[in-house]
Design a protein around this motif. Structure first.
Motif, short mmCIF file in Angstrom:
data_model
loop_
_atom_site.label_atom_id
_atom_site.label_comp_id
_atom_site.label_asym_id
_atom_site.label_seq_id
_atom_site.Cartn_x
_atom_site.Cartn_y
_atom_site.Cartn_z
N GLY A 187 -19.55 -16.97 -52.92
CA GLY A 187 -20.56 -16.01 -53.35
C GLY A 187 -22.00 -16.41 -53.09
N LEU A 188 -22.24 -17.66 -52.74
CA LEU A 188 -23.62 -18.10 -52.51
C LEU A 188 -23.99 -18.15 -51.04
N HIS A 189 -23.06 -17.90 -50.15
CA HIS A 189 -23.38 -17.93 -48.72
C HIS A 189 -24.37 -16.83 -48.34
N VAL A 190 -24.12 -15.60 -48.81
CA VAL A 190 -25.04 -14.52 -48.47
C VAL A 190 -26.40 -14.75 -49.13
N VAL A 191 -26.40 -15.37 -50.30
CA VAL A 191 -27.67 -15.70 -50.96
C VAL A 191 -28.50 -16.61 -50.08
N THR A 192 -27.86 -17.65 -49.53
CA THR A 192 -28.56 -18.57 -48.64
C THR A 192 -28.99 -17.89 -47.36
N ALA A 193 -28.12 -17.07 -46.78
CA ALA A 193 -28.41 -16.42 -45.51
C ALA A 193 -29.61 -15.49 -45.59
N LEU A 194 -29.83 -14.87 -46.74
CA LEU A 194 -30.88 -13.87 -46.86
C LEU A 194 -32.10 -14.37 -47.62
N GLU A 195 -32.14 -15.65 -47.96
CA GLU A 195 -33.23 -16.14 -48.81
C GLU A 195 -34.59 -16.10 -48.13
N SER A 196 -34.64 -16.10 -46.80
CA SER A 196 -35.93 -16.09 -46.10
C SER A 196 -36.50 -14.69 -45.93
N ILE A 197 -35.71 -13.65 -46.20
CA ILE A 197 -36.19 -12.27 -46.05
C ILE A 197 -37.06 -11.92 -47.26
N ARG A 198 -38.23 -11.37 -47.00
CA ARG A 198 -39.19 -11.09 -48.07
C ARG A 198 -38.93 -9.72 -48.72
N PHE A 199 -37.81 -9.63 -49.42
CA PHE A 199 -37.49 -8.38 -50.12
C PHE A 199 -38.50 -8.12 -51.24
N GLN A 200 -38.66 -6.83 -51.54
CA GLN A 200 -39.55 -6.45 -52.64
C GLN A 200 -39.04 -6.99 -53.97
N SER A 201 -37.72 -7.00 -54.13
CA SER A 201 -37.09 -7.54 -55.33
C SER A 201 -35.63 -7.82 -55.00
N ARG A 202 -35.00 -8.64 -55.84
CA ARG A 202 -33.60 -9.01 -55.65
C ARG A 202 -32.85 -8.85 -56.97
N PHE A 203 -31.73 -8.15 -56.90
CA PHE A 203 -30.89 -7.94 -58.08
C PHE A 203 -29.46 -8.34 -57.74
N THR A 258 -25.58 -12.29 -41.71
CA THR A 258 -26.77 -13.02 -41.27
C THR A 258 -28.04 -12.23 -41.53
N ALA A 259 -29.15 -12.95 -41.61
CA ALA A 259 -30.45 -12.31 -41.76
C ALA A 259 -30.78 -11.46 -40.54
N ALA A 260 -30.40 -11.92 -39.35
CA ALA A 260 -30.68 -11.17 -38.13
C ALA A 260 -30.08 -9.78 -38.18
N HIS A 261 -28.86 -9.68 -38.71
CA HIS A 261 -28.22 -8.37 -38.83
C HIS A 261 -28.95 -7.49 -39.84
N ILE A 262 -29.39 -8.06 -40.93
CA ILE A 262 -30.12 -7.28 -41.94
C ILE A 262 -31.42 -6.73 -41.35
N ALA A 268 -25.29 -2.10 -46.35
CA ALA A 268 -25.80 -0.78 -46.01
C ALA A 268 -27.17 -0.58 -46.65
N LEU A 269 -28.01 0.16 -45.93
CA LEU A 269 -29.38 0.42 -46.37
C LEU A 269 -29.54 1.90 -46.69
N PHE A 270 -30.18 2.18 -47.82
CA PHE A 270 -30.41 3.56 -48.24
C PHE A 270 -31.89 3.74 -48.59
N GLY A 271 -32.51 4.77 -48.01
CA GLY A 271 -33.88 5.10 -48.37
C GLY A 271 -33.94 5.72 -49.76
N ALA A 272 -35.15 5.77 -50.31
CA ALA A 272 -35.32 6.27 -51.68
C ALA A 272 -34.86 7.72 -51.83
N GLY A 273 -34.86 8.47 -50.74
CA GLY A 273 -34.39 9.85 -50.79
C GLY A 273 -32.92 9.98 -51.12
#
Length: 204
Positions: free
Chosen positions: A36-52, A107-111, A137-142
């Motif tokens: 469960g921590l692999h994706v956490v590590t893979a995406l830690e460099s991406i500057r998301f607005q927030s993480r939940f 991976t971060a590259a895919h995101i 998957a990515l969803f816009g606010a709409g």
């Protein structure tokens, strides 16, 4: 594109791991740390607005994430999605990226490719192995109101099927549901754990 800085990451780490047998699949060891921590590590460099992260008993330390507890009062994955999307909306996010903690090869590259493909507030961009769409998957606010109306496990399937799909290598989108899934992945990447498990064989 939708910027990472405008996007909330929602990591789904809830579920009973019923097909995994004993123990929680997210806590099983893979390449020296919990699945469960692999994706956490893979995406830690991406500057998301927030993480939940939405959990229902997993004991992992999701550092840097706001932990949301799914009390199980509503069945299905939709309940976890709704909890995460509601938190993202309250945080003022313009989009939400939904990822699964049992997909340790993302991976971060895919995101970034998902983010680059999104073109509006109504965007729906899913990953694909070339056969079918799936998380992340990515969803816009709409799309937030629709996501918040989901019930059960399959509510977003039609929405995702009708969206854009970003194809990546099938190995990147492997998810772990059973002990056999994990053993196959260990063998695929020549993980040290594959050589110490009973009856494990190495694939060269």
């Amino acid at each position: 594109m939708i910027a990472a800085e405008d996007t909330a990451l929602v990591l789904l780490a809830a579920g009973k791991s019923s097909r995994f047998g004993t123990g929680n699949k997210l806590e099983a060891e893979f390449l020296g740390k919990p699945v469960g921590l692999h994706v956490v590590t893979a995406l830690e460099s991406i500057r998301f607005q927030s993480r939940f992260v939405v959990v229902d008993g997993c004991a992992l330390d999701f550092r840097g994430y706001h932990v949301i507890r799914n009390d199980g009062s509503e069945p299905g994955m939709a309940a976890s999605v709704k909890l995460g999307v509601a938190a993202a909306r309250d945080a003022g996010a313009k989009a939400v990226l939904i990822a699964l903690a049992d997909m340790p090869r993302v991976t971060a590259a895919h995101i970034y490719r998902l983010l680059d493909t999104a073109d509006s507030a109504d965007a729906v961009v899913a990953s694909s192995d070339g056969v079918r769409p799936r998380p992340p998957a990515l969803f816009g606010a709409g799309q937030f109101d629709f996501l918040l109306s989901l019930t059960g496990d399959a509510g977003a399937r039609d929405l995702v099927s009708g969206g854009k799909h970003v194809v990546t290598a099938p190995a990147e989108l492997i998810d772990i549901d059973t002990p056999e899934d994990l053993e196959k992945l260990r063998a695929l990447v020549h993980a040290p754990e594959a050589l110490t498990r009973p009856h494990a064989t190495r694939i060269d």
